[in-house]
Every structure is written in structure tokens, then in C-alpha cells.
Scaffold this motif. Structure first.
Motif, PDB file in Angstrom:
ATOM      1  N   ALA A 187       0.850  -1.194   0.000  1.00 31.24           N
ATOM      2  CA  ALA A 187       0.000   0.000   0.000  1.00 31.24           C
ATOM      3  C   ALA A 187       0.880   1.237   0.000  1.00 31.24           C
ATOM      4  N   PHE A 188       0.318   2.348  -0.495  1.00 31.65           N
ATOM      5  CA  PHE A 188       1.020   3.628  -0.449  1.00 31.65           C
ATOM      6  C   PHE A 188       0.030   4.705   0.005  1.00 31.65           C
ATOM      7  N   VAL A 189       0.450   5.515   0.965  1.00 28.57           N
ATOM      8  CA  VAL A 189      -0.408   6.595   1.489  1.00 28.57           C
ATOM      9  C   VAL A 189       0.393   7.886   1.524  1.00 28.57           C
ATOM     10  N   GLU A 190      -0.135   8.938   0.905  1.00 29.82           N
ATOM     11  CA  GLU A 190       0.571  10.228   0.865  1.00 29.82           C
ATOM     12  C   GLU A 190      -0.194  11.269   1.673  1.00 29.82           C
ATOM     13  N   LEU A 191       0.520  11.955   2.538  1.00 30.75           N
ATOM     14  CA  LEU A 191      -0.041  13.083   3.291  1.00 30.75           C
ATOM     15  C   LEU A 191       0.322  14.359   2.534  1.00 30.75           C
ATOM     16  N   HIS A 192      -0.655  15.259   2.335  1.00 30.33           N
ATOM     17  CA  HIS A 192      -0.395  16.440   1.516  1.00 30.33           C
ATOM     18  C   HIS A 192      -1.331  17.568   1.931  1.00 30.33           C
ATOM     19  N   ILE A 193      -0.913  18.806   1.750  1.00 30.78           N
ATOM     20  CA  ILE A 193      -1.851  19.915   1.927  1.00 30.78           C
ATOM     21  C   ILE A 193      -2.863  19.867   0.783  1.00 30.78           C
ATOM     22  N   GLU A 194      -4.083  20.357   1.056  1.00 30.76           N
ATOM     23  CA  GLU A 194      -5.152  20.220   0.049  1.00 30.76           C
ATOM     24  C   GLU A 194      -4.850  21.001  -1.228  1.00 30.76           C
ATOM     25  N   GLN A 195      -4.233  22.159  -1.105  1.00 33.39           N
ATOM     26  CA  GLN A 195      -4.003  23.046  -2.260  1.00 33.39           C
ATOM     27  C   GLN A 195      -5.324  23.492  -2.881  1.00 33.39           C
ATOM     28  N   GLY A 196      -6.368  23.494  -2.077  1.00 33.17           N
ATOM     29  CA  GLY A 196      -7.683  23.962  -2.483  1.00 33.17           C
ATOM     30  C   GLY A 196      -8.361  24.449  -1.210  1.00 33.17           C
ATOM     31  N   PRO A 197      -9.510  25.122  -1.320  1.00 32.67           N
ATOM     32  CA  PRO A 197     -10.083  25.808  -0.153  1.00 32.67           C
ATOM     33  C   PRO A 197     -11.098  25.013   0.663  1.00 32.67           C
ATOM     34  N   LEU A 198     -11.475  23.800   0.219  1.00 33.19           N
ATOM     35  CA  LEU A 198     -12.655  23.152   0.808  1.00 33.19           C
ATOM     36  C   LEU A 198     -12.503  22.842   2.290  1.00 33.19           C
ATOM     37  N   LEU A 199     -11.353  22.311   2.699  1.00 33.64           N
ATOM     38  CA  LEU A 199     -11.177  21.956   4.115  1.00 33.64           C
ATOM     39  C   LEU A 199     -11.134  23.211   4.975  1.00 33.64           C
ATOM     40  N   ASP A 200     -10.405  24.220   4.502  1.00 38.94           N
ATOM     41  CA  ASP A 200     -10.277  25.461   5.264  1.00 38.94           C
ATOM     42  C   ASP A 200     -11.653  26.135   5.409  1.00 38.94           C
ATOM     43  N   LEU A 201     -12.387  26.219   4.296  1.00 41.83           N
ATOM     44  CA  LEU A 201     -13.719  26.840   4.326  1.00 41.83           C
ATOM     45  C   LEU A 201     -14.669  26.088   5.240  1.00 41.83           C
ATOM     46  N   GLY A 202     -14.590  24.757   5.194  1.00 40.82           N
ATOM     47  CA  GLY A 202     -15.513  23.943   5.967  1.00 40.82           C
ATOM     48  C   GLY A 202     -15.047  23.697   7.390  1.00 40.82           C
ATOM     49  N   ARG A 203     -13.904  24.320   7.772  1.00 39.34           N
ATOM     50  CA  ARG A 203     -13.338  24.105   9.117  1.00 39.34           C
ATOM     51  C   ARG A 203     -13.186  22.614   9.412  1.00 39.34           C
ATOM     52  N   LEU A 204     -12.664  21.892   8.429  1.00 36.71           N
ATOM     53  CA  LEU A 204     -12.480  20.445   8.562  1.00 36.71           C
ATOM     54  C   LEU A 204     -11.009  20.132   8.790  1.00 36.71           C
ATOM     55  N   ASP A 205     -10.744  18.989   9.440  1.00 35.81           N
ATOM     56  CA  ASP A 205      -9.369  18.626   9.778  1.00 35.81           C
ATOM     57  C   ASP A 205      -8.702  17.767   8.703  1.00 35.81           C
ATOM     58  N   ILE A 206      -9.500  16.869   8.121  1.00 37.34           N
ATOM     59  CA  ILE A 206      -8.912  15.844   7.253  1.00 37.34           C
ATOM     60  C   ILE A 206      -9.750  15.662   5.989  1.00 37.34           C
ATOM     61  N   GLY A 207      -9.088  15.605   4.848  1.00 34.68           N
ATOM     62  CA  GLY A 207      -9.733  15.219   3.601  1.00 34.68           C
ATOM     63  C   GLY A 207      -9.294  13.803   3.258  1.00 34.68           C
TER      64      GLY A 207
END
Ligand SMILES: [Zn+2]
Length: 413
Positions: A187-207
Motif C-alpha cells: 500500500a502507499f499513502v501520501e499526506l499532503h496539503i489540500e491546495q484547495g479551499p474546501l477543508l479550510d472553508l468547511g473548518r475540517l481537519d482531514i480530507g
């Protein structure tokens, strides 16, 4: 087992990594195989060694830092990202997945967890297309999506080949040996900043990423007839720019017509020749990027654009050529990994949602050889590829802990 990320350490190490930059702070510029890229890699390798990870580098400079598991005959699980940065970028794109991946491993080590499968932290070479004009260079080669002949055919603006540059950076061996066999990783899992506004706008922690869109990029060259801006009468014109403008509008219409918010098309460059105020444009060049998570829908948009080009050609008496630059298929994340990430977020009481990745990442290519997933964390206002790109230490810490839980689950099966 309590797994806690060391937020202070994440902040310090990301800050140190940002200091290896070709542009003054807060901007970060780190072009692959440049002096700063090599110094950043040295710093990271020191950190890998401090965490008792076994480090291996392949002929293109992809770097693998391994935490040995109990069952070394089983395929390892992997995490990782990139540390190159486009000119005048920020400090979080890619690096969050490298430093966060490392801290996830260290947090697991501190907790006393012993992995059954080995866990690899992968530092991918040249995710950004800055130097060679092609993105995800390292992961493409790992997945066999790019032939070893690229070593001689890919060149930078100074005319030096990939092979020359990687050798002078100290990465020797045959480029053909970079490719991993399917199944090399469980398996491969990558952690990354969203580079889009949805999480920040929705005050969410994880996408929790379910699919990665992929761009099809191409160039449209329109040849018309030039002439004096005063002398050529309107009915006699074959203005290349106006034909290109019609095509650009048709591209927008084709993307809107799918009705899906996941289809996007952008005409990001337009060059007009000869480019004089008193001259009818004889040639125009458009560079176009079309993205979707659904390959069929994306290809339908491309077909609509081709039809629009034919129509404009007939109506305006110009010739239109379409030259493909790149067309990678999009990828779906593996459902068991999506579920594992969602469960880890849930167990920690984090606010999460599923989403697609509109930018593409090394995960796009890793998904060809391993079950793949991605964890997004919010970045302020979705801003990325700019010096004011920002993710809070707390947000990075939460992403790191979800990554640690996910790796622990995957490495235990
Ligand atoms: Zn990135």
C-alpha cells in the motif's frame, strides 16, 4: 498504544527544510538536482538516519528510508512525497508528506509499535515539472510510466539531459533499474496539503481522497493570414487570434457542458504572432489543460474541443493543429485505504470528508503499482505554490497522526 505527533519538532524541521532555498524567505525555490535540492536531501537523510531508518537511493534519486518490520518477506507499506519546490513557492507543498511521514514513523516508534510489514518513507525526485517539463518524474519511472530513454531525451532549458544532471548530482546506475514491480508495495499513502479551499472553508481537519484527477494538456496552433491593421478589410481577414479566442470559449463551454464540478478546462497561455498593435495576427498558440477524475468524461471534453477546432477552421479560413503534450489517466484510490483513513480520522474525533484531488501527485503513479490513498490537511484559503502558503502546526500534527494510525493498520495486516 498512544501515538502523538511532536508538533514542535514538525514545525522546526519544516522551517529548517525551508531554509534550503534559491529564493529569499518566505519564498521557497528548490529545483531538482540544484545545490539547494541536494542540501535539503542531505538534511533529510540525516533525519532518516537519526530515526534508525535504512536509506537507499535509486538511479534517479528517489530515496527510500525503511523501518524494518518483523516479516520482511511481506511487501512493505509506504508513505512519502516530494521536497522540490517550484520557483517562488511556499514551504508546505510536498514537504508536509516527507517530514509528516517521518514524524508518523517516529511517533509509532515512540509508542512502542512494532510493524509486521516494513514501512518505507519515499522521497520522490522532481514531482514538479520545473526542470524537465514533466511532473512526477521519479514516481513515473517507479511505476514504469516513463521509459528509461527519457534519460537522454528529457532536457532542461540549458540543454543538459536528465542523465547528465542526475549523474552530476551523484545518482548513478541504469535508469531502467528504477522501475518497481507491481506488488512491490502492499500500500502507499501520501499526506499532503489540500491546495484547495474546501477543508479550510468547511473548518475540517482531514480530507480523505477518493480519486486523483489527471490533466490532459495540449497545444493548439492556429495559422491564419497576417497583414496591415489598416489595409486588410474586415471581410477579407483570417485573424488567427480571433479564431483562437473562439476556440478558448469553446473549451470553456465543453467543460461546463459535462455538468460535473469535477471537470475543469483552462486555457492558461496564449501567444499571438507577430504581436504588434498594427498587425493582423497571423498565428496564435494556446496551451490548454483539461482535468477530470473520470477518464471517459475527460476524453469526451477533448473530443468536443477537437470538433470545435474543426468548426472554427471551416468558418474562419484558418488552419488549426492540436499537439498533445501529456495525457495521464486519472486514478481512483483503493477503497480499503480510503476506509482505513476515514476510520482513523473518526477514532480521533476529527472532522473529515471525502474529496477528490484536483492537483496531481506522486500518488497518481504509485496507484499503478500499489493500493493507494491520500490524506489531505487544510491550508489557509487553499493557497499553494505561493510564498504565503500556510498550514498550521496543529493541522500538520493531526494529519501526521492520522497517517501514523493508517500506516500502523496497514503494516499490521
Ligand atoms: Zn505536492
Amino acid at each position: 498504544m498512544s501515538v502523538t505527533a511532536d508538533i514542535q519538532r514538525l514545525r522546526t524541521e519544516l522551517g529548517k527544510l525551508a531554509s534550503f532555498s534559491e529564493s529569499p524567505a518566505p519564498a521557497v525555490t528548490r529545483v531538482v538536482f540544484g545545490d539547494m535540492d541536494l542540501r535539503a536531501r542531505d538534511y533529510l537523510k540525516t533525519l532518516f538516519a537519526e530515526a534508525s531508518l535504512l536509506v537507499r537511493e535509486d538511479p534517479v534519486g528517489n530515496t527510500f528510508a525503511r523501518w524494518l518490520g518483523r516479516s520482511q518477506s511481506l511487501p512493505p507499506v509506504a508513505t512519502g512525497s516530494h521536497c522540490d519546490a517550484i520557483p517562488n513557492a511556499g514551504r508546505f507543498d510536498g514537504t508536509v508528506g516527507v517530514i509528516g511521514g517521518l514524524e508518523a514513523i517516529r511517533a509509532l516508534q515512540r509508542s512502542g509499535f512494532e510493524p509486521k510489514r516494513s514501512i518505507d518513507l519515499v522521497l520522490f525526485t522532481s514531482e514538479e515539472p520545473t526542470r524537465f517539463g514533466i511532473g512526477c518524474l521519479g514516481s513515473r519511472l517507479l511505476a514504469g510510466a516513463l521509459d528509461a530513454s527519457a534519460g537522454d531525451t528529457l532536457t532542461c532549458v540549458e540543454g543538459r539531459t536528465l542523465n547528465e544532471l542526475r549523474l552530476s548530482a551523484g545518482f548513478s546506475g541504469r535508469l531502467g533499474d528504477v522501475q518497481l514491480s507491481p506488488g512491490a508495495y502492499e500500500a502507499f499513502v501520501e499526506l499532503h496539503i489540500e491546495q484547495g479551499p474546501l477543508l479550510d472553508l468547511g473548518r475540517l481537519d482531514i480530507g480523505v481522497v477518493t480519486a486523483i484527477a489527471a490533466p490532459a494538456s495540449f497545444r493548439i496552433i492556429v495559422d491564419g493570414e497576417g497583414g496591415h491593421a489598416g489595409a486588410v478589410l474586415m471581410p477579407d481577414r483570417h485573424d488567427a487570434f480571433l479564431a483562437a479566442a473562439e476556440i478558448a470559449l469553446a473549451i470553456e463551454a465543453a467543460a461546463r457542458a459535462t455538468g460535473s464540478p469535477d471537470t475543469v478546462a483552462t486555457t492558461g497561455m496564449c501567444e499571438v504572432f507577430p504581436g504588434a498593435i498594427n498587425s493582423v495576427p497571423s498565428r496564435a498558440r494556446l496551451d490548454v489543460d483539461v482535468r477530470d477524475v473520470d477518464l471517459g468524461r475527460r476524453d469526451a471534453v477533448l473530443a468536443a474541443i477537437t470538433a470545435a477546432c474543426d468548426g472554427v477552421e471551416g468558418r474562419r479560413g484558418v488552419t488549426v493543429r492540436l499537439e498533445p503534450i501529456n495525457a495521464d489517466p486519472p486514478a481512483w484510490c483503493a477503497e480499503p485505504i480510503v476506509n482505513t483513513i476515514a476510520a482513523a480520522s473518526e477514532a480521533r474525533g476529527l472532522r473529515h470528508r471525502t474529496m477528490i484531488s484536483r492537483a496531481y501527485h506522486d500518488s497518481l503513479f504509485m496507484s499503478r503499482i500499489a493500493a493507494t490513498g491520500m490524506i489531505f490537511i487544510p491550508c489557509r484559503e487553499g493557497i499553494s505554490h505561493r510564498p504565503d502558503e500556510y498550514a498550521s502546526p496543529e493541522a500538520i500534527g493531526r494529519g501526521t497522526e492520522v497517517l501514523a494510525d493508517t500506516l500502523a493498520a496497514l503494516a499490521s495486516s
